[in-house]
Write an enzyme that holds these catalytic residues in place. Structure first.
Site, PDB file in Angstrom:
ATOM      1  N   CYS A   1       0.853  -1.182   0.000  1.00  0.00           N
ATOM      2  CA  CYS A   1       0.000   0.000   0.000  1.00  0.00           C
ATOM      3  C   CYS A   1       0.896   1.241   0.000  1.00  0.00           C
ATOM      4  CB  CYS A   1      -0.933   0.100   1.189  1.00  0.00           C
ATOM      5  SG  CYS A   1      -2.075  -1.249   1.369  1.00  0.00           S
TER       6      CYS A   1
ATOM      7  N   ARG B   1       3.895  -0.542  -4.748  1.00  0.00           N
ATOM      8  CA  ARG B   1       3.595  -0.938  -3.371  1.00  0.00           C
ATOM      9  C   ARG B   1       2.260  -1.653  -3.241  1.00  0.00           C
ATOM     10  NH1 ARG B   1       7.561  -0.235   0.493  1.00  0.00           N
ATOM     11  NH2 ARG B   1       9.007   1.249  -0.361  1.00  0.00           N
TER      12      ARG B   1
ATOM     13  N   TRP C   1      -3.103  -2.531  -1.460  1.00  0.00           N
ATOM     14  CA  TRP C   1      -2.866  -3.980  -1.582  1.00  0.00           C
ATOM     15  C   TRP C   1      -3.737  -4.596  -0.497  1.00  0.00           C
ATOM     16  CZ3 TRP C   1      -1.040  -7.967   1.538  1.00  0.00           C
ATOM     17  CH2 TRP C   1      -0.645  -9.136   0.872  1.00  0.00           C
TER      18      TRP C   1
ATOM     19  N   ASN D   1      -2.024   2.344   5.971  1.00  0.00           N
ATOM     20  CA  ASN D   1      -1.247   1.136   5.667  1.00  0.00           C
ATOM     21  C   ASN D   1      -1.092   0.373   6.966  1.00  0.00           C
ATOM     22  OD1 ASN D   1      -0.841   2.157   3.156  1.00  0.00           O
ATOM     23  ND2 ASN D   1       1.333   2.570   3.403  1.00  0.00           N
ATOM     24  N   GLY D   2      -1.206  -0.944   6.910  1.00  0.00           N
ATOM     25  CA  GLY D   2      -1.032  -1.736   8.123  1.00  0.00           C
ATOM     26  C   GLY D   2      -2.291  -2.519   8.439  1.00  0.00           C
TER      27      GLY D   2
ATOM     28  N   GLU E   1      16.307 -19.041  -6.279  1.00  0.00           N
ATOM     29  CA  GLU E   1      15.979 -17.686  -6.749  1.00  0.00           C
ATOM     30  C   GLU E   1      15.395 -17.732  -8.164  1.00  0.00           C
ATOM     31  OE1 GLU E   1      15.586 -14.945  -5.435  1.00  0.00           O
ATOM     32  OE2 GLU E   1      15.881 -13.407  -6.968  1.00  0.00           O
TER      33      GLU E   1
ATOM     34  N   LYS F   1      11.755 -16.321  -9.075  1.00  0.00           N
ATOM     35  CA  LYS F   1      11.529 -15.279 -10.094  1.00  0.00           C
ATOM     36  C   LYS F   1      10.482 -15.745 -11.100  1.00  0.00           C
ATOM     37  CE  LYS F   1      12.894 -12.471  -8.563  1.00  0.00           C
ATOM     38  NZ  LYS F   1      13.713 -12.104  -7.449  1.00  0.00           N
TER      39      LYS F   1
ATOM     40  N   GLU G   1       6.928 -15.856  -9.523  1.00  0.00           N
ATOM     41  CA  GLU G   1       6.253 -14.618  -9.145  1.00  0.00           C
ATOM     42  C   GLU G   1       5.869 -13.751 -10.333  1.00  0.00           C
ATOM     43  OE1 GLU G   1       8.483 -12.106  -6.481  1.00  0.00           O
ATOM     44  OE2 GLU G   1      10.342 -12.519  -7.511  1.00  0.00           O
TER      45      GLU G   1
ATOM     46  N   HIS H   1      15.756 -37.985  -5.316  1.00  0.00           N
ATOM     47  CA  HIS H   1      15.051 -38.440  -4.113  1.00  0.00           C
ATOM     48  C   HIS H   1      13.580 -38.039  -4.138  1.00  0.00           C
ATOM     49  CE1 HIS H   1      18.763 -39.834  -2.323  1.00  0.00           C
ATOM     50  NE2 HIS H   1      19.323 -38.688  -2.677  1.00  0.00           N
TER      51      HIS H   1
ATOM     52  N   LYS I   1       5.539  -4.670  -3.603  1.00  0.00           N
ATOM     53  CA  LYS I   1       6.900  -4.478  -3.103  1.00  0.00           C
ATOM     54  C   LYS I   1       6.828  -4.120  -1.623  1.00  0.00           C
ATOM     55  CE  LYS I   1      11.225  -3.785  -4.681  1.00  0.00           C
ATOM     56  NZ  LYS I   1      11.907  -4.952  -5.261  1.00  0.00           N
TER      57      LYS I   1
HETATM   58  C1  F6R Z   1      11.072 -11.432  -4.636  1.00  0.00           C
HETATM   59  C2  F6R Z   1      11.069 -10.352  -3.671  1.00  0.00           C
HETATM   60  C3  F6R Z   1      10.695 -10.659  -2.271  1.00  0.00           C
HETATM   61  C4  F6R Z   1      11.548  -9.830  -1.311  1.00  0.00           C
HETATM   62  C5  F6R Z   1      11.061 -10.027   0.132  1.00  0.00           C
HETATM   63  C6  F6R Z   1      11.931  -9.251   1.115  1.00  0.00           C
HETATM   64  O1  F6R Z   1      11.485 -11.000  -5.884  1.00  0.00           O
HETATM   65  O2  F6R Z   1      11.362  -9.229  -3.996  1.00  0.00           O
HETATM   66  O3  F6R Z   1      10.793 -12.014  -1.998  1.00  0.00           O
HETATM   67  O4  F6R Z   1      12.873 -10.233  -1.434  1.00  0.00           O
HETATM   68  O5  F6R Z   1       9.742  -9.605   0.239  1.00  0.00           O
HETATM   69  O6  F6R Z   1      11.934  -7.885   0.815  1.00  0.00           O
HETATM   70  P1  F6R Z   1      13.025  -6.915   1.402  1.00  0.00           P
HETATM   71  O7  F6R Z   1      14.342  -7.327   0.848  1.00  0.00           O
HETATM   72  O8  F6R Z   1      12.616  -5.551   0.983  1.00  0.00           O
HETATM   73  O9  F6R Z   1      13.013  -7.088   2.898  1.00  0.00           O
END
Ligand code: F6R
Length: 617
Positions: free
Chosen positions: A2, A27, A74, A100-101, A490, A494, A497, A513, A612
């Site tokens: 948010c 966000r 969000w 937010n929260g 990773e 990627k 997501e 396994h 994010k």
């Molecule tokens: C994946 C991604 C998330 C962040 C996670 C931690 O691409 O971006 O998995 O890595 O939410 O976020 P930060 O690093 O901001 O604490």
């Protein structure tokens, strides 16, 4: 998670807020809204969808007010509907609020407010805040010795609230004023030229001012056209500290790129250079991290490092574990921040904690940091966003200097965390048993990384072609060993997501396994091929896949020679020092995921259900 933008000044608040919301859209992006004070009342515009939809709707209204609040959502409590979008109004129309929260005791507050005649129009937890402020506002005397009426009503409300919040509040009875407060959700005051902004992220402010005040938990700011005051919930005055934001506006803009994710993938050579700048020792055999505030003697006392993080950052911790144990021979434990905070793990007496967070605001990581500190441990942060909550609360740390990361899928922040981890491993290793000569070779290897990353990026057109051929598959395996296992995780993350393809990361030898049951012509495997002693072992795993008609995309250093016909696709990366291998191997998996997502017409920068910076539990 948010985004909030508020404005008090002389310009049209709606225009400024919509520009800010566009920068904050990463966000959260399921709905957006704004409220402005004008003609003695509140005008609210909100809608399901993106900020562009809000801008279109707002363009049809006469929004001339010069004070306002706005939000991009969000969803947590309540579905994605116009009614649940912010701002929320109190049922008497006296208060508008964005939040937010999560308000944990909203059910009890709602019950109380219903008995007092307040009504509710949404399913959100937020609406109780608007109504509770209105309730206190109605009771608050005009000239209270406790201070301004509007500020007091917000303050008294927050004394009853359990949970987390970053809020911005308007009231038509108090024109040209805005009250904002935070607990567990970031909020920043921008101090401009005859104007003030409030935002949940500096990127929404930098186009208007670089002077900011980072609010701390439990602080409220009362903004008027003539200035602002900073208080605590128990009415103590605070002298604001004005910081300067160093990011330039264009760093957070797309430029010629179609997506932030691609832009940030290509910014990696620069981000890597920034991460290492000034951090190698004068004798060229080690690294320096002044921000850790620890001496070599302090490090001698440490018998374990504990690394915690979430998501992509957690993968960086796994690489740190491998490198520190390999080169410095000190045990490392890696924990998900969300698990660490609840599992009450027994800890060594001389452990040193590290939290890793791009945003510095992830609530689980922040809580893990607080838990470690509560137990008396020193806790360091590896963090990208300067002035973020985690950066401020840590005992010391290492800033990444990767520049703003806007793409929801983390890319340049991750490789920068990998580089910092490998430099940190070197730093501690040189305090222990790594020789001067090995240190010099290690440093030389890391110094080459930005250039090697540039070369790895040259494979982009080739990777795009592969992606076009493979975009039709719905299952992928990513396989790697030792320091490349986290890169397999990773790569799978990627792909999941941003393209919504099911993908799993496994240590290559574990495949037999269980996961090998998935192998068929319909489930390709991406192999991260190492050099050295494990090369043959990984080749054997590839043979096992081939024998079951599985397709193979191999990512391998230039100099290795795979048996003829084993890989269906080959992506090469430049040969490099072992400590740099995870960084270079990451670039192809990022590009592969990106181009597959684009081929599947996915919204790369705004993947569904994600946002994010996860600031709720
Ligand atoms: C994946 C991604 C998330 C962040 C996670 C931690 O691409 O971006 O998995 O890595 O939410 O976020 P930060 O690093 O901001 O604490």
């Amino acid at each position: 998670m948010c985004g909030i933008v508020g404005y008090v000044g002389r310009q049209r608040a709606a225009t400024i807020m919509i520009e800010g919301l566009k920068r904050l859209e990463y966000r959260g992006y399921d709905s957006a809204g704004l409220a402005v004070l004008q003609n003695g009342g509140l005008t609210v515009v909100k809608t399901v969808g993106r900020v562009a939809a809000l801008a279109k709707l707002a363009a049809g209204k006469k929004l001339s007010g010069t004070s306002g609040i706005s939000h991009t959502r969000w969803a947590t409590h309540g579905g994605v509907t116009d009614a649940n979008a912010h701002p929320h109004l109190s049922s008497d129309g006296q208060v508008a609020l964005v939040h937010n929260g999560v308000i944990e005791n909203y059910v009890a507050i709602k019950k109380f407010l219903l008995t007092k005649g307040y009504n509710f129009a949404s399913e959100t937890d937020t609406e109780v805040l608007a109504n509770l402020i209105a309730y206190h506002l109605a009771k608050e005397p005009e000239n209270s010795p406790e201070g301004p009426r509007f500020l007091n009503a917000v303050r008294k409300t927050l004394l009853h609230v359990e949970g987390t919040y970053g809020i911005a509040v308007l009231s038509p009875a108090h024109p040209d004023q805005l009250v904002a407060a935070r607990k567990g959700s970031p909020l920043i005051l921008g101090v401009g030229d005859q104007e003030y902004l409030i935002a949940s992220d500096v990127s929404a402010l930098v186009s208007r001012t670089q002077n900011v005040v980072y609010l701390k938990d439990g602080e409220l700011v009362h903004i008027t056209t003539g200035g602002f005051t900073l208080n605590t919930l128990d009415l103590a005055d605070i002298s604001p500290v004005i910081d300067k934001v160093t990011w330039a506006v264009d760093e957070a803009e797309l430029g010629d790129y179609p997506h932030f994710m691609l832009k940030e993938i290509f910014e990696q050579p620069q981000a890597l250079e920034n991460a290492m700048r000034g951090r190698f020792s004068a004798d060229g055999s080690s690294a320096n991290f002044g921000g850790l505030n620890l001496t070599a003697a302090d490090f001698r006392q440490i018998d374990r490092f504990v690394f915690t993080s979430c998501g992509t950052g957690w993968h960086a911790c796994l690489v740190a574990e491998h490198l520190i144990e390999r080169y410095a021979r000190i045990p490392v434990e890696v924990d998900y921040a969300s698990e660490f905070r609840y599992r009450n793990a027994p800890l060594d007496r001389n452990a040193l904690f590290f939290v890793v967070s791009q945003s510095g605001e992830t609530i689980d990581t922040l809580a893990a940091l607080r838990e470690a500190k509560r137990k008396g441990y020193k806790c360091m942060a590896i963090c990208n966003v300067v002035g973020s909550t985690i950066a401020r609360e840590a005992d010391g740390g290492i800033y990444q200097h990767a520049g703003p990361e806007i793409g929801v899928a983390s890319t340049k922040a991750f490789t920068s965390q990998l580089l910092i981890s490998s430099m940190f491993a070197l730093y501690v290793a040189r305090m222990r048993d790594l020789s001067f000569a090995d240190g010099v070779e290690y440093v030389a290897g890391l110094r080459r990384v930005p250039d090697l990353a540039r070369r790895a990026l040259e494979q982009a057109p080739h990777i795009r072609e592969i992606a076009l051929r493979y975009a039709r598959f719905n299952d992928f395996l990513f396989l790697g060993r030792l320091s490349l296992f986290p890169i397999a995780l990773e790569g799978a993350l990627k792909l999941k997501e941003i393209s919504y393809i099911h993908a799993e990361g496994y240590p290559a030898a574990e495949m037999k396994h269980g996961p090998i049951a998935l192998i068929s012509e319909q489930c390709p495997s991406v192999f991260l091929v190492p050099k050295g002693e494990l090369f043959n072992k990984v080749v054997s795993s590839m043979q096992e896949i081939k024998a079951r008609k599985g397709l193979i995309i191999a990512i391998a250093p230039d100099s290795v020679e795979l048996p003829e016909g084993l890989a269906d696709e080959l992506i090469t990366i430049p040969d490099c020092h072992e400590a740099a291998l995870p960084i270079l191997a990451t670039i192809p998996v990022q590009l592969l995921s990106y181009y597959i997502a684009v081929a599947r017409k996915c919204d790369v920068d705004k993947p569904r259900n994600l946002a994010k910076s996860v600031t709720v539990e």
